[in-house]
Design an enzyme around this catalytic site. Structure first.
Site, mmCIF file in Angstrom:
data_model
loop_
_atom_site.group_PDB
_atom_site.id
_atom_site.type_symbol
_atom_site.label_atom_id
_atom_site.label_comp_id
_atom_site.label_asym_id
_atom_site.label_seq_id
_atom_site.Cartn_x
_atom_site.Cartn_y
_atom_site.Cartn_z
ATOM 1 N N ASP A 153 -2.082 1.982 -8.005
ATOM 2 C CA ASP A 153 -3.344 1.280 -7.895
ATOM 3 C C ASP A 153 -3.579 0.920 -6.426
ATOM 4 O OD1 ASP A 153 -5.479 -0.157 -9.513
ATOM 5 O OD2 ASP A 153 -4.704 -1.827 -8.315
ATOM 6 N N GLU A 206 -4.856 5.710 -5.788
ATOM 7 C CA GLU A 206 -6.194 5.505 -5.249
ATOM 8 C C GLU A 206 -6.091 5.416 -3.728
ATOM 9 O OE1 GLU A 206 -8.777 2.991 -8.347
ATOM 10 O OE2 GLU A 206 -7.037 1.894 -7.604
#
Ligand code: CA
Length: 710
Positions: A403, A432
């Protein structure tokens, strides 16, 4: 007003607008109950460097007293220095090490002035209990204690005295927990394995590009009333086999197997905050992107969160079941921020070390959660690397989705990659890679722009997503599938995994396994909702066509294919864009809907089968793509066509022709002359021949993919 930053054990940087207004000889450096003399001051652009006569003792805070103002000197930069690491960095294993005869506890905090081990009989803080307290001893920042007794079944915390405050903290390395993660548990891990777990083997994965990832959540997949699952919302729910809805259609694990993907990516399964979801009565819904304890499964997903063994056993049972069925399991990890800085165990044990702060002392906020962790600090990096490795080794996890990976530094991600490689099985690592505004130099950030420095680490490809379905931040924006024009070149670049196929030397990625190709994920509107918003005049059949074409592009492009669960039956969240707390009704997989969109499900199944059976779609380097992928020229507007030629990547088919038509009308495409077998058109997709075509002027339906081979 000025700011003060400790840059070395004997140096403090004073930052202020007009440095000549600061008369350093009037300043006093206070470290605990001592004053440290200032030897000299060096003037730089916007700062003054004070050289101190003695080293600062980091067991006390440090202040600058100046003209009746007291300013705290922030330690953050000191923690990055060679000298700090020389004195305090350790590669020792930390945590609790149990055996029947003794248990060893080890925790790192050079800042603490004392640490006591608190031993409890219960893991539940609501039960009144006075813990037994044992002082620990320190060596170079590592506090340890060995207790010669069988502590199996006890719980513990650390009572840390630091900067004059007493904090009770859970061991950041805790691998077992009591209810709501308030206390670590001491267990015998031999009793936390399902039968034959030692024989559990991950399904084989030749190349990372062979993966088709399916993102879901433990709770969402089975909570629906008609999921046919007994253990709804639990690890065991997803492990239930042969489940069906009342309409007789497969659900949950059976549905995933029917669909045919290779990897299931689970949204957070580590212990997330009790404030978000109370494990005692988990009615409150939360995705769980707010970590509390990093190295232990979430309690609300177990059938008994009070028993520390249950959640471990049940997650492992899920892993084992998936592996048995040939499915890999990836986990979503959130090391970039924590639920709450003040109540965070790492912060309670060593304040200021694990997080980035601006020079004025406020926490860096690139994550949007007001506490970016500091992966560049060696003990935070070690914490991340140890944690990921632990999940891979202990739970047999097959991949990690980071994340907000862009918060982290490149070296940390590469060290994680290396450490996972040491397990000698292909473990996925991707995240990400957004460019985020965190307190880290641009060239060190683990984002897409720096992908060249992070080989075989994947990034969610937002160019892919936005050009196909429309920009996620502009509700009404259309994409290629909904008729937006002029996107051909961008999409061609996406088809080749954003590698340097065109020899321009400035490609986003170096290898196709760096591109996670997707059009929807848990964030933002579902693909269906986005298409509805941006195409208010389109009817259901037209939306379905756009939906199918979107993921048809994902499933026929080079790179790693990623699907959001439920896309295969046009999942809706009723227009809710951010459903992090929206409850089960919005978030759960609606198994009723599967029967309404069975044709779409069948179509997705066919495309997945096509990708899995045909290696031409899964090439693993740019040279191979250059050699075997050729775009057709002279295609109509909003049409892209390419051939995967000459048995690409050892495919059994010689030439595969793929055509995407983004137009709302039929088009004719000039193709190489020959006998072609059609395996995918607007209505059906797969590997079976639907019909054949002989000629060189081929008609393609509106808004669809066609796949032909010879
Ligand atoms: Ca929890």
């Amino acid at each position: 007003m000025f700011y003060a930053v400790v840059t070395q054990f004997n140096k403090i940087k004073i930052i202020l607008n007009n440095i000549y207004e600061f008369h350093w000889k009037n300043a006093v450096v206070i470290n605990g109950n001592k004053n440290i003399d200032i030897l000299q001051a060096d003037f730089e652009k916007n700062s003054i460097i004070l050289l101190l006569k003695n080293d600062i003792n980091i067991k006390d805070e440090c202040f600058i007293l100046y003209n009746n103002t007291t300013v705290k000197a922030i330690y953050g930069q000191l923690f990055n220095t060679f000298e700090f690491n020389r004195r305090y960095y350790t590669d020792e294993a930390l945590g609790c090490f149990y055996s029947q005869n003794s248990t060893l506890f080890k925790v790192w905090s050079p800042a603490a002035s004392s640490i006591n081990l608190l031993l409890y009989k219960s893991g539940d803080p609501s039960i009144d209990e006075r813990p037994a307290s044992f002082p620990m001893s320190e060596k170079n920042g590592v506090w340890s204690l060995k207790i010669d007794n069988n502590l199996n079944g006890f719980f513990y915390t650390y009572e840390v005295t630091v900067y004059g405050k007493k904090n009770e903290a859970v061991d950041p390395y805790a691998k077992a927990l009591g209810i709501n993660g308030h206390r670590a548990a001491i267990i015998d891990f031999n009793s936390a394995n399902p039968n034959n777990f030692e024989k559990d083997i991950s399904p084989k994965l030749e190349n990372l590009t062979d993966a088709i990832i399916y993102e879901t959540s433990i709770r969402d997949i089975s909570m629906h009333k008609d999921s046919g699952v007994q253990n709804k919302g639990k690890f065991l729910g997803l492990a239930e086999e042969n489940t069906k809805s009342s309409k007789g259609l497969s659900t949950c694990l059976s549905h995933i197997l029917e669909l045919g993907v290779t990897h299931v990516q689970l949204m957070p399964i580590y212990d997330f905050s009790y404030v978000s979801t109370d494990e005692r009565n988990p009615v409150k819904y939360n995705w769980g992107y707010d970590p509390q304890n990093y190295n232990c499964p979430e309690g609300s997903y177990s059938t008994n969160p009070y028993n520390p063994i249950t959640r471990i056993l049940e997650l492992k049972t899920l892993v084992q079941t998936m592996h048995k069925h040939g499915l890999c399991i990836n986990m979503d990890v959130v090391y970039n921020h924590v639920f709450n800085l003040e109540n965070e165990n790492l912060e309670k044990i060593f304040p200021g070390y694990y997080f980035r702060f601006y020079e004025n002392g406020t926490p860096s906020n690139g994550s949007g959660c007001s506490n970016d962790t500091a992966s560049e600090r060696l003990m935070m990096r070690k914490f991340i690397v140890d944690s990921v490795y632990y999940w891979a080794k202990e739970y047999h996890i097959d991949g990690f989705r980071f994340d907000l990976m862009g918060i982290h530094d490149i070296t940390t991600m590469n060290v994680v990659r290396e450490k996972l490689n040491s397990l000698n099985r292909p473990i996925m690592l991707y995240g990400e890679g957004w460019n985020l505004n965190t307190m880290l130099p641009e060239e060190l950030k683990a984002n897409m722009k720096n992908s060249i420095k992070m080989p075989h680490i994947g990034h969610f490809n937002d160019i892919f997503r936005n050009s196909i379905r429309g920009n996620v931040f502009i509700k009404e924006d259309k994409g290629f599938v909904s008729g937006k024009e002029g996107l051909e070149e961008i999409i061609k670049n996406c088809i080749v995994g954003c590698t340097d196929y065109f020899n321009k030397g400035n490609s986003l990625f170096q290898t196709p396994d760096q591109s996670i190709n997707y059009v929807s994920a848990h964030d933002n509107n579902t693909l269906w909702d986005k298409l509805e918003f941006s195409n208010p005049d389109a009817d259901k059949e037209e939306l379905k066509a756009m939906h199918k074409l979107s993921n048809a592009i994902v499933l026929t492009s080079q790179g790693i294919a990623f699907l959001h669960s439920g896309a295969e039956f046009c999942r809706t969240k009723y227009g809710v864009e951010d459903s992090v707390k929206s409850g089960d009704a919005v978030n759960c997989m609606d198994w009723d809907r599967k029967s309404d969109f069975l044709d779409v499900m069948e179509y997705y199944k066919g495309l997945i089968k096509l990708r899995r059976e045909h290696s031409a779609f899964r090439m693993n380097n740019v040279d191979m793509i250059r050699k075997h992928l050729e775009f057709l020229s002279n295609t109509p507007k909003n049409v892209i066509a390419f051939i995967l030629k000459n048995y690409a990547n050892n495919d059994t088919w010689k030439d595969i022709l793929v055509i995407y038509n983004g137009n709302k009308k039929k088009v004719k495409v000039s193709i190489p002359e020959g006998y072609w077998n059609i395996v995918a058109d607007k209505y059906k997709a797969g590997v079976e021949i639907l019909r054949t075509f002989n000629g060189n002027y081929f008609e393609v339906d509106d808004i669809c993919i066609n796949v032909l081979y010879r």
